[in-house]
Design a protein around this motif. Structure first.
Motif, PDB file in Angstrom:
ATOM      1  N   GLN A 191      41.957  40.329  38.933  1.00  0.00           N
ATOM      2  CA  GLN A 191      42.930  40.605  37.872  1.00  0.00           C
ATOM      3  C   GLN A 191      43.660  41.921  38.135  1.00  0.00           C
ATOM      4  N   ASP A 192      42.918  42.943  38.575  1.00  0.00           N
ATOM      5  CA  ASP A 192      43.538  44.243  38.851  1.00  0.00           C
ATOM      6  C   ASP A 192      44.507  44.161  40.025  1.00  0.00           C
TER       7      ASP A 192
ATOM      8  N   LYS B  12      46.205  41.540  40.931  1.00  0.00           N
ATOM      9  CA  LYS B  12      47.374  40.827  40.432  1.00  0.00           C
ATOM     10  C   LYS B  12      48.249  41.741  39.567  1.00  0.00           C
ATOM     11  N   ALA B  13      47.629  42.512  38.686  1.00  0.00           N
ATOM     12  CA  ALA B  13      48.373  43.426  37.833  1.00  0.00           C
ATOM     13  C   ALA B  13      49.070  44.495  38.662  1.00  0.00           C
ATOM     14  N   ASP B  14      48.383  45.020  39.680  1.00  0.00           N
ATOM     15  CA  ASP B  14      48.979  46.029  40.543  1.00  0.00           C
ATOM     16  C   ASP B  14      50.175  45.465  41.298  1.00  0.00           C
TER      17      ASP B  14
ATOM     18  N   SER C  46      40.517  50.429  34.438  1.00  0.00           N
ATOM     19  CA  SER C  46      40.963  49.113  34.893  1.00  0.00           C
ATOM     20  C   SER C  46      39.894  48.082  34.512  1.00  0.00           C
TER      21      SER C  46
END
Length: 140
Positions: free
Chosen positions: A129-130, A132-134, A15
């Motif tokens: 960012q992680d 949000k991506a998750d 990640s």
């Protein structure tokens, strides 16, 4: 299926936050090993001197051990540990700047405080960012 001590998955993707921790730990570990095994060389580069490098060696090796733990955290995407790492790195940066301002270290040592601060900010951004991506894929 082949396994290693760190990686338990066939396909492995780091990640954003794991990458930031991994690269920080490469910096921390290499600096630590250099201090542990070549303290006079490293201290000379930084315009620092010591008459007895044994404690420099001990703390250099401790930094390398902490780096190994961080690589493990990155490999397993342990984001709670990564968030805590941000706090400790920021605390280290502030502490180091205080020592520099008090004249206990040469100003060139700000390199380490800046590196830790910038790395911590990178990790904060990567964690966001992680998250949000998750959330976008429904795993957060």
């Amino acid at each position: 299926m082949s396994h290693t001590i760190f990686l338990q998955k066939e396909e492995y993707h780091l990640s954003n936050s794991s990458k930031s921790i991994f690269f920080y730990c490469l910096y921390l570990g290499s600096s630590g090993l250099m201090l542990a095994f070549f303290p006079d060389f490293m201290l000379g580069l930084l315009h620092q001197s010591t008459t007895d490098p044994k404690w420099v060696r001990v703390f250099g090796f401790l930094a390398a051990v902490l780096a190994a733990k961080g690589i493990y955290v990155a490999a397993h995407d342990q984001r709670g540990n990564m968030q805590f790492d941000v706090y400790t790195r920021l605390a280290f940066s502030v502490f180091f700047v205080i020592l520099i301002v008090k004249g206990q270290f040469a100003p060139i040592m700000c390199i380490f405080a800046i590196a830790d601060f910038v790395g911590a900010v990178w990790t904060v951004i990567a964690l966001a960012q992680d998250r949000k991506a998750d959330a976008m894929v429904g795993t957060g």
